[in-house]
Design a protein around this motif. Structure first.
Motif, PDB file in Angstrom:
ATOM      1  N   GLY A  44       0.802  -1.219   0.000  1.00 50.09           N
ATOM      2  CA  GLY A  44       0.000   0.000   0.000  1.00 50.09           C
ATOM      3  C   GLY A  44       0.833   1.266   0.000  1.00 50.09           C
ATOM      4  N   GLY A  45       1.981   1.221   0.683  1.00 52.83           N
ATOM      5  CA  GLY A  45       2.859   2.388   0.741  1.00 52.83           C
ATOM      6  C   GLY A  45       3.435   2.710  -0.622  1.00 52.83           C
ATOM      7  N   VAL A  46       3.860   1.673  -1.330  1.00 55.84           N
ATOM      8  CA  VAL A  46       4.439   1.865  -2.666  1.00 55.84           C
ATOM      9  C   VAL A  46       3.359   2.331  -3.638  1.00 55.84           C
ATOM     10  N   GLN A  47       2.167   1.753  -3.494  1.00 55.68           N
ATOM     11  CA  GLN A  47       1.054   2.140  -4.370  1.00 55.68           C
ATOM     12  C   GLN A  47       0.690   3.611  -4.174  1.00 55.68           C
ATOM     13  N   ALA A  48       0.667   4.023  -2.898  1.00 56.71           N
ATOM     14  CA  ALA A  48       0.329   5.422  -2.604  1.00 56.71           C
ATOM     15  C   ALA A  48       1.350   6.369  -3.232  1.00 56.71           C
ATOM     16  N   ALA A  49       2.604   5.900  -3.288  1.00 56.51           N
ATOM     17  CA  ALA A  49       3.664   6.756  -3.843  1.00 56.51           C
ATOM     18  C   ALA A  49       3.508   6.962  -5.341  1.00 56.51           C
ATOM     19  N   MET A  50       2.713   6.094  -5.998  1.00 59.29           N
ATOM     20  CA  MET A  50       2.495   6.214  -7.442  1.00 59.29           C
ATOM     21  C   MET A  50       1.389   7.207  -7.766  1.00 59.29           C
ATOM     22  N   THR A  51       0.682   7.627  -6.726  1.00 53.64           N
ATOM     23  CA  THR A  51      -0.479   8.485  -6.972  1.00 53.64           C
ATOM     24  C   THR A  51      -0.244   9.884  -6.378  1.00 53.64           C
ATOM     25  N   ASN A  52      -1.210  10.749  -6.558  1.00 53.11           N
ATOM     26  CA  ASN A  52      -1.123  12.097  -5.996  1.00 53.11           C
ATOM     27  C   ASN A  52      -2.002  12.240  -4.756  1.00 53.11           C
ATOM     28  N   LYS A  53      -2.456  11.087  -4.276  1.00 54.20           N
ATOM     29  CA  LYS A  53      -3.364  11.069  -3.135  1.00 54.20           C
ATOM     30  C   LYS A  53      -2.733  11.692  -1.884  1.00 54.20           C
ATOM     31  N   HIS A  54      -3.511  12.513  -1.198  1.00 55.22           N
ATOM     32  CA  HIS A  54      -3.067  13.074   0.078  1.00 55.22           C
ATOM     33  C   HIS A  54      -3.731  12.280   1.184  1.00 55.22           C
ATOM     34  N   ILE A  55      -2.916  11.667   2.041  1.00 56.07           N
ATOM     35  CA  ILE A  55      -3.488  10.835   3.102  1.00 56.07           C
ATOM     36  C   ILE A  55      -3.391  11.532   4.459  1.00 56.07           C
TER      37      ILE A  55
ATOM     38  N   ILE B  62       1.487  10.673   6.829  1.00 51.57           N
ATOM     39  CA  ILE B  62       2.204   9.630   6.098  1.00 51.57           C
ATOM     40  C   ILE B  62       2.708  10.101   4.728  1.00 51.57           C
ATOM     41  N   ASP B  63       2.096  11.152   4.173  1.00 53.07           N
ATOM     42  CA  ASP B  63       2.562  11.707   2.885  1.00 53.07           C
ATOM     43  C   ASP B  63       4.067  11.984   2.945  1.00 53.07           C
ATOM     44  N   ASN B  64       4.537  12.419   4.110  1.00 52.00           N
ATOM     45  CA  ASN B  64       5.946  12.791   4.253  1.00 52.00           C
ATOM     46  C   ASN B  64       6.868  11.567   4.239  1.00 52.00           C
ATOM     47  N   TRP B  65       6.366  10.459   4.769  1.00 52.41           N
ATOM     48  CA  TRP B  65       7.105   9.199   4.723  1.00 52.41           C
ATOM     49  C   TRP B  65       7.128   8.669   3.293  1.00 52.41           C
ATOM     50  N   ILE B  66       5.980   8.759   2.661  1.00 49.06           N
ATOM     51  CA  ILE B  66       5.832   8.240   1.298  1.00 49.06           C
ATOM     52  C   ILE B  66       6.675   9.033   0.303  1.00 49.06           C
ATOM     53  N   ARG B  67       7.018  10.236   0.669  1.00 51.32           N
ATOM     54  CA  ARG B  67       7.895  11.039  -0.198  1.00 51.32           C
ATOM     55  C   ARG B  67       9.206  10.325  -0.491  1.00 51.32           C
ATOM     56  N   HIS B  68       9.715   9.568   0.502  1.00 48.85           N
ATOM     57  CA  HIS B  68      10.957   8.817   0.275  1.00 48.85           C
ATOM     58  C   HIS B  68      10.764   7.792  -0.840  1.00 48.85           C
ATOM     59  N   ILE B  69       9.560   7.244  -0.913  1.00 47.07           N
ATOM     60  CA  ILE B  69       9.278   6.243  -1.961  1.00 47.07           C
ATOM     61  C   ILE B  69       9.100   6.944  -3.306  1.00 47.07           C
ATOM     62  N   LYS B  70       8.523   8.133  -3.261  1.00 47.69           N
ATOM     63  CA  LYS B  70       8.374   8.915  -4.499  1.00 47.69           C
ATOM     64  C   LYS B  70       9.745   9.234  -5.098  1.00 47.69           C
ATOM     65  N   ASP B  71      10.747   9.444  -4.233  1.00 45.58           N
ATOM     66  CA  ASP B  71      12.108   9.686  -4.722  1.00 45.58           C
ATOM     67  C   ASP B  71      12.595   8.497  -5.545  1.00 45.58           C
ATOM     68  N   VAL B  72      12.259   7.294  -5.065  1.00 48.91           N
ATOM     69  CA  VAL B  72      12.651   6.082  -5.803  1.00 48.91           C
ATOM     70  C   VAL B  72      11.999   6.091  -7.181  1.00 48.91           C
ATOM     71  N   TYR B  73      10.732   6.505  -7.227  1.00 48.05           N
ATOM     72  CA  TYR B  73      10.039   6.587  -8.525  1.00 48.05           C
ATOM     73  C   TYR B  73      10.764   7.557  -9.449  1.00 48.05           C
ATOM     74  N   ARG B  74      11.151   8.695  -8.887  1.00 48.15           N
ATOM     75  CA  ARG B  74      11.822   9.716  -9.701  1.00 48.15           C
ATOM     76  C   ARG B  74      13.151   9.195 -10.264  1.00 48.15           C
ATOM     77  N   PHE B  75      13.918   8.458  -9.420  1.00 48.53           N
ATOM     78  CA  PHE B  75      15.195   7.906  -9.906  1.00 48.53           C
ATOM     79  C   PHE B  75      14.983   6.945 -11.073  1.00 48.53           C
ATOM     80  N   HIS B  76      13.868   6.245 -11.033  1.00 50.01           N
ATOM     81  CA  HIS B  76      13.627   5.191 -12.033  1.00 50.01           C
ATOM     82  C   HIS B  76      12.446   5.540 -12.936  1.00 50.01           C
ATOM     83  N   SER B  77      12.147   6.837 -13.068  1.00 53.45           N
ATOM     84  CA  SER B  77      10.931   7.225 -13.786  1.00 53.45           C
ATOM     85  C   SER B  77      10.936   6.807 -15.254  1.00 53.45           C
TER      86      SER B  77
END
Ligand code: CO
Length: 211
Positions: free
Chosen positions: A103-114, A117-132
């Motif tokens: 669920g954490g990784v899935q949330a990082a793929m979306t623009n959903k505001h929860i 936890i959004d701040n924690w998920i930002r670390h996962i969004k960084d991973v998306y950006r590296f591998h976009s």
């Protein structure tokens, strides 16, 4: 609710009885201390219980779990667990275990505001950006999600290797292997991503500490 609560305590008593039936000294032995060979860094998800899915007994796995099995190098909780595991318990293996359907990784793929936890998920969004470029090229959303789960584990393995703790151990020629796994909630099987590392050679030069 009350029923479930009471059942947990009843189950505990049954568990103690069954352990003592097999070995009357079971808890006495455990009370003497721990020397687990493995540090497990996994997701908090209730469907991924560390010990159970690898058939490990109490005393065998030192565990740290958080949302989406992240290695955040300013997280004092993670760093304390890692330092104790590596420098005191001297574990031989660190396993980062992600899981499909996270669920954490899935949330990082979306623009959903929860919320927070959004701040924690930002670390996962960084991973998306590296591998976009790789991730954006995957048309099928479920496939992209699965790959993102895998790439997140790859990055967390590298993030462990970047820590002064893991590099410090390697600098002392301590036997320490870092592995990346993904567990499939749908069939119970673990996929070894085959990215195990035991030195800092695979790190970008800028991260390699002189130790
Ligand atoms: Co998860």
């Amino acid at each position: 609710m009350e029923k479930y609560y009471n059942k947990m305590l009843e189950n505990n008593k049954k568990w103690v009885t069954s352990k003592l039936e097999k070995d009357p000294d079971y808890f006495l032995k455990l009370s003497k201390g721990q020397q687990p060979p493995v540090l497990w860094i996994g997701c908090s998800d209730s469907r991924v219980p560390a010990n159970e899915i690898i058939g490990a007994e109490p005393g065998e796995v030192f565990v740290h779990r958080n949302i989406a099995n992240m290695v955040v190098h300013s997280d004092m909780n993670l760093l304390s667990v890692l330092d104790y595991a590596v420098n005191v318990l001297k574990v031989k293996h660190i396993i980062v275990c992600g899981h499909y359907g996270c669920g954490g990784v899935q949330a990082a793929m979306t623009n959903k505001h929860i919320g927070l936890i959004d701040n924690w998920i930002r670390h996962i969004k960084d991973v998306y950006r590296f591998h976009s470029s790789e991730l954006n090229s995957i048309v099928d959303e479920a496939e992209r999600f699965n790959r993102f789960v895998e790439l997140n584990v790859v990055e967390q393995v590298l993030d462990l290797a970047k820590t002064s703790i893991v590099q410090g151990a390697w600098g002392k020629n301590q036997d320490l292997h870092v592995h990346g796994w993904v567990y499939d909630v749908a069939d119970g099987l673990i996929k070894d991503l085959g990215i195990s590392i035991k030195n800092d050679d695979s790190l970008a030069d800028v991260y390699q500490l002189d130790l």
